[in-house]
Design an enzyme around this catalytic site. Structure first.
Site, PDB file in Angstrom:
ATOM      1  CE  LYS A   1      -0.229  -1.904   3.862  1.00  0.00           C
ATOM      2  NZ  LYS A   1      -0.528  -3.090   5.070  1.00  0.00           N
TER       3      LYS A   1
ATOM      4  CD  GLU B   1       1.659  -2.739   7.699  1.00  0.00           C
ATOM      5  OE1 GLU B   1       3.289  -2.481   6.683  1.00  0.00           O
ATOM      6  OE2 GLU B   1       0.909  -3.019   7.753  1.00  0.00           O
TER       7      GLU B   1
ATOM      8  CE  LYS C   1      -4.103  -1.716   4.603  1.00  0.00           C
ATOM      9  NZ  LYS C   1      -3.904  -1.513   6.339  1.00  0.00           N
TER      10      LYS C   1
HETATM   11  N1  HSE Z   1      -0.858  -3.693   9.360  1.00  0.00           N
HETATM   12  C1  HSE Z   1      -1.918  -3.909   8.128  1.00  0.00           C
HETATM   13  C2  HSE Z   1      -3.343  -3.819   9.335  1.00  0.00           C
HETATM   14  C3  HSE Z   1      -1.698  -4.832   7.550  1.00  0.00           C
HETATM   15  O1  HSE Z   1      -2.880  -3.352  10.796  1.00  0.00           O
HETATM   16  O2  HSE Z   1      -4.321  -3.685   9.170  1.00  0.00           O
HETATM   17  C4  HSE Z   1      -2.675  -4.675   6.701  1.00  0.00           C
HETATM   18  O3  HSE Z   1      -2.555  -4.018   5.798  1.00  0.00           O
END
Ligand code: HSE
Length: 407
Positions: free
Chosen positions: A90, A175, A190
């Site tokens: 993303k 992440e 996103k």
């Molecule tokens: N770290 C991201 C979340 C993972 O918690 O949504 C998915 O993109």
């Protein structure tokens, strides 16, 4: 047998899960597409063949290495060499989307990225294909699983912010640097991608205003709950007087809102359009196997010609008799032994009563009960005998009860 060779970049949470899923589902994918998907190799930042060598022996590159470089350079090189690219990156798409989209168009290859937003929830496909004919006015989303999990756990179990974050990391939602999750930047990336698709206009991550959840205190959640409000990290992309606003911030929701019931690592996206009113899609938005499933779906889409008719590959027997819970309503004479007789007939057929109430008296008496899940044939066997009881004043009424609880 023809092979379709897939080169993978990255072997982290999603990359590792992708390799496992690819092997597990290779035969099924071969039956669907006529091509056997084969792993051409895996290249990580530290191990694997030189990129050019992997590219040479791959028809498609799956980019799951994350970050900007070398992901950007390798994705561009792959497309320029005529290879399809599937990515869940993303950050890359929200900052270099236009360059990547143009390269895919110029070289007639597919660039797919369902796993980049809301994990396995198919929001990208819906915006690009299903709703291609709708004018979209607004998109609302819970698009970060880590923060939704943290807020849910703080509200549900009274966990501290820190403890909930550690748990989210342990479960593989966060992440590599969870600062991106909790400060809203992951959700902002996103929302930039969703806005780009919903409004057909370039949107860069830098144009998204975002706030995170680091400042939220447990008692904010407690007071809000007393008012019937739930807290979510909400992303919004909307048209305002011919312009566009894209933003992410915490917001309280009333229980009736379509996003209010989305808890844990689940994500949801609501799309509003005058033609369709509104649709909401929800499901697991983070986690290795979940996101890898979206990536593998993109790989299969790239393998088959667009708009091909679905091919049935696994003839399955259809089941008539399934397990269900039931509500049962009986109008009975209020006499000794009626409830006992009904309970006995249910028990004889293996039907177990979960709850029962009696309403009314004399000839107006009603027995209303809910039974535990049971094979329908057993329930209907008992019902046929109950219907024949002399104490019954009218035919019994039954309605199935859905008992599943999702967490
Ligand atoms: N770290 C991201 C979340 C993972 O918690 O949504 C998915 O993109």
């Amino acid at each position: 047998m023809s092979e379709f060779r897939i080169g993978v970049l990255g072997r982290g949470t999603v990359g590792g899960a992708f390799v496992t899923l690819l092997e597990r589902h290779a035969s099924r994918i071969e039956r669907i597409t006529g091509l056997r998907p084969v792993l051409a190799g895996v290249l990580t930042r530290r191990t694997g063949p030189p990129f050019e060598e992997l590219l040479e022996r791959s028809e498609l590159i799956v980019e799951l290495i994350g970050g900007i470089e070398p992901a950007r350079a390798w994705a561009l090189e792959a497309m320029r060499a005529g290879r399809h690219v599937v990515t869940a990156n993303k950050q890359l798409l929200s900052q270099y989307g236009e360059e990547l989209f143009a390269t895919a168009r110029d070289h007639g290859v597919q660039l797919r990225f369902e796993g980049a937003v809301a994990g396995v929830v198919p929001v990208i496909r819906v915006l690009q294909e299903s709703l291609a004919g709708a004018r979209i006015d607004r998109v609302h989303g819970i698009v970060n699983g880590t923060t939704n999990f943290i807020l849910s756990e703080m509200a549900r179990a009274g966990l501290s912010y820190e403890a909930a974050l550690v748990e989210a990391q342990r479960l593989g939602y966060a992440e590599a640097d969870p600062a991106d999750d909790v400060d809203g930047r992951d959700a902002a990336a996103k929302m930039a991608i969703l806005a780009r698709l919903a409004f057909d206009t370039p949107v860069h991550l830098d144009q998204v205003r975002y706030e995170g959840i680091e400042q939220i205190a447990p008692d904010d959640l407690e007071y809000a709950r007393e008012l019937g409000l739930g807290l979510k990290l909400i992303g919004t992309a909307e048209r305002i007087d011919g312009r566009l606003s894209v933003r992410v911030h915490p917001a309280f929701l009333y229980p009736g809102h379509p996003l209010a019931s989305i808890s844990g690592p689940f994500n949801a996206v609501t799309v509003e359009s005058p033609e369709i009113t509104e649709i909401t899609m929800s499901g697991p938005g983070a986690g290795g196997p979940q996101t890898a499933t979206a990536v593998l779906g993109d790989v299969v889409s790239a393998m088959i010609p667009p708009a091909s008719a679905p091919k049935a590959t696994e003839p399955l027997e259809l089941v008539d008799d399934v397990v269900s819970s039931f509500y049962l309503h009986l109008e009975v004479a209020d006499e000794p032994g009626v409830l006992a007789t009904v309970a006995q007939l249910l028990a004889t057929h293996g039907v177990s009563v979960k709850s029962v109430v009696q309403k009314g008296l004399a000839d107006q008496a009603r027995l209303v009960m809910v039974v535990h899940p049971v094979l329908e044939s057993r329930f209907y066997g008992a019902l046929a005998e109950i219907a024949a009881l002399a104490a019954l004043r009218s035919p019994p009424r039954s309605i199935r009860v859905l008992e599943e609880e999702f967490s």
